[in-house]
Design an enzyme around this catalytic site. Structure first.
Site, short mmCIF file in Angstrom:
data_model
loop_
_atom_site.label_atom_id
_atom_site.label_comp_id
_atom_site.label_asym_id
_atom_site.label_seq_id
_atom_site.Cartn_x
_atom_site.Cartn_y
_atom_site.Cartn_z
N CYS A 12 0.80 -1.21 0.00
CA CYS A 12 0.00 0.00 0.00
C CYS A 12 0.84 1.26 0.00
O CYS A 12 2.06 1.22 -0.01
CB CYS A 12 -0.94 0.02 1.20
SG CYS A 12 -0.25 -0.67 2.69
N GLY A 38 -1.50 0.49 -4.46
CA GLY A 38 -2.61 -0.28 -3.91
C GLY A 38 -3.92 0.13 -4.52
O GLY A 38 -4.23 1.32 -4.58
N ASN A 113 1.98 0.67 5.85
CA ASN A 113 2.53 0.10 4.62
C ASN A 113 3.61 -0.88 5.02
O ASN A 113 4.58 -0.52 5.68
CB ASN A 113 3.12 1.21 3.75
CG ASN A 113 3.83 0.67 2.52
OD1 ASN A 113 3.53 -0.43 2.06
ND2 ASN A 113 4.78 1.41 2.01
N GLY A 114 3.44 -2.15 4.64
CA GLY A 114 4.43 -3.17 4.97
C GLY A 114 3.80 -4.44 5.48
O GLY A 114 2.60 -4.69 5.27
N TYR A 254 10.67 -1.92 -9.69
CA TYR A 254 9.38 -1.64 -10.35
C TYR A 254 8.28 -1.07 -9.48
O TYR A 254 7.29 -0.56 -10.00
CB TYR A 254 8.83 -2.88 -11.08
CG TYR A 254 8.70 -4.12 -10.23
CD1 TYR A 254 9.65 -5.12 -10.33
CD2 TYR A 254 7.65 -4.29 -9.35
CE1 TYR A 254 9.56 -6.26 -9.57
CE2 TYR A 254 7.55 -5.42 -8.58
CZ TYR A 254 8.52 -6.42 -8.69
OH TYR A 254 8.43 -7.55 -7.94
N SER A 295 7.07 0.11 -16.41
CA SER A 295 8.23 0.27 -15.54
C SER A 295 9.51 -0.31 -16.11
O SER A 295 10.58 -0.13 -15.52
CB SER A 295 7.95 -0.35 -14.16
OG SER A 295 7.71 -1.73 -14.27
#
Length: 477
Positions: A12, A38, A113-114, A254, A295
């Site tokens: 996210c 996300g 985030n994680g 990416y 990417s």
């Protein structure tokens, strides 16, 4: 991004504002710049004179805030927001963030985030002590820890709780009187602090989101740091001194947008150098260089520059196709790619193509793209991957927690080449990747996490240790 074609996703993106009367609106714009991180759900919580209110839902940001009044209702001078892709917990509405907690005497909103590597064991301990969880993501664990610590201030309880959790995390925490930003001791996930022209502060997962709201970059949040932002400005503290920089190398390969900068390294330029190094390590006899949108285009440009082979736009991405999530069958996955990519026959017909992609996961998408180019008339397709072979799971916030679907973990290089249908296949070396990113850190692997390639994890695996699956193939040949 090509990650959306390969079904490899990061969890996210987070964004927060303190000190601007249009905080929720700014957060919306910041999250829009982070939408690539996300797309399962989005939410914003605003602070209006000490009272926290939020709006969240499933889908893209524009789908959640599909009516102007939803955003207009989130008034106040501070806000945090979140765009979600689930790696821990289901994708149900109960896991959409920011999570808003209402206690007797205060409110707290939390965005993460994680991925925590000891969340299961912590949750078990907390439940045995009487804690009740409303969601099944690992994010809620931190809030329960905070509430159970006996320290007199919220900040002290937060710092103590941050020392208990393990893994990858970038947190934004909003209270009635402050915004906190905290990063794990390895800095797996990027987090940047900026300032608006009016003096308000902004925190974001990537610097591209700061640019979107015209915020000036101040600094990266460092491993083991907690930053408190309030009406008096910002204050940086260390909640632990046991730190070791290990930025997720996938961010540079990416995940991050090419216009973002992470610890002083521009993502686009890093990808260009990956392509240049790939050309030095693996020269091929080709007529044109073609990159897989989007990417991989920076790396393709670098490969072309270093090799002297002209770069051509041999593949076109439909920019208006909706994101395709992980599909249950190969047929559906291939159909998703067909809706997104098409080959330019006039460019590739009769040509030997050096096809540059940023990574190889299952191999099904690569197989389809090689076929697409050959059906368009390419005489040869040499697949060159601007990263090392993905052989090991990630436990810090990317949805590869086993090796079963990783092609390079189960097949040798010749077997992969045959299955994909390419005339040749080559990968960037781990040393080449580290040199190309060039973080200039004295930490192991120059401050990068490359565990997905070599299995050298910078932390213990905690809850994941018992189920860790080593790759079946350890060598490229």
């Amino acid at each position: 991004m090509t990650s959306e074609l390969k079904s490899l996703n990061e969890e996210c993106g987070v964004f927060g504002v303190w000190g601007d009367s249009q905080a929720a609106e700014l957060t919306y714009f910041g999250l829009h710049a982070l939408q690539h991180r996300g797309q399962e759900g989005a939410g914003i919580v605003a602070n209006q004179q000490g009272h926290l209110t939020g709006e969240l839902g499933l889908g893209l940001l524009t789908e959640v805030f599909d009516q102007p009044d939803k955003l207009a209702a989130l008034t106040g001078a501070a806000a945090i927001g979140h765009v979600r892709y689930a790696t821990a917990g289901s994708s149900g509405i109960e896991n959409i963030q920011p999570l808003l907690f209402n206690f007797t005497d205060h409110q707290v909103a939390l965005a993460h985030n994680g991925n925590l590597t000891n969340a299961v064991s912590l949750r078990t301990e907390l439940e045995q002590a009487g804690a009740i969880f409303h969601a099944n993501s690992d994010t809620e664990v931190l809030m329960h820890l905070i509430q159970r610590h006996a320290a007199p201030t919220f900040k002290q309880r937060l710092k103590a709780s941050l020392r208990q959790i393990k893994g990858g995390f970038a947190y934004l925490i909003l209270t009635s009187d402050a915004l906190y930003a905290a990063l794990d001791p390895n800095g797996f996930r990027p987090l940047a602090l900026g300032q608006l022209p009016n003096g308000a502060y902004v925190v974001a997962s990537e610097t591209c989101a700061l640019d979107t709201v015209s915020a000036k970059f101040i600094r990266d949040v460092q491993p083991g740091e907690m930053i408190q932002i309030d009406d008096n400005g910002y204050q940086v503290e260390k909640y632990t001194t046991e730190t070791q920089l290990s930025v997720c190398s996938m961010e540079f390969i990416y995940f991050a947008r090419p216009d973002s900068t992470i610890y002083g390294v521009n993502v686009h330029q890093a990808r260009e150098r990956m392509g240049q190094q790939l050309a030095r390590e693996h020269p091929v006899d080709a007529d044109i260089v073609v990159g897989v949108p989007n990417s991989s285009l920076s790396a393709a440009n670098g490969y072309a520059a270093a090799s002297g082979i002209p770069y051509e736009m041999g593949l076109i991405k439909n920019q208006y196709s909706q994101r395709t999530f992980i599909q249950p069958t190969q047929r559906l996955r291939e159909q998703g790619v067909r809706m997104k990519l098409s080959a330019v026959s006039a460019v590739v017909a009769g040509k030997k193509v050096a096809l540059i992609d940023d990574s190889l996961v299952r191999g099904t998408t690569s197989n389809y793209i090689v076929r697409l180019l050959k059906e368009a008339g390419a005489s040869e397709v040499h697949l060159l991957i601007a990263s090392p072979p993905l052989r090991y799971p990630c436990f810090y916030g990317i949805d590869i927690e086993n090796t079963r679907e990783l092609m390079a973990a189960n097949l040798t290089l010749p077997q992969m080449k045959t299955k994909i249908g390419a005339d040749s296949l080559a990968f960037l070396s781990v040393a080449g990747l580290i040199d190309a990113i060039d973080l200039q850190s004295t930490a192991p692997y120059s401050g990068l996490c490359v565990a997905y390639f070599n299995g050298d994890y910078p932390t213990p695996l905690y809850d994941y240790a018992a189920t860790f699956e080593p790759p079946r193939v350890l060598a490229t040949t």
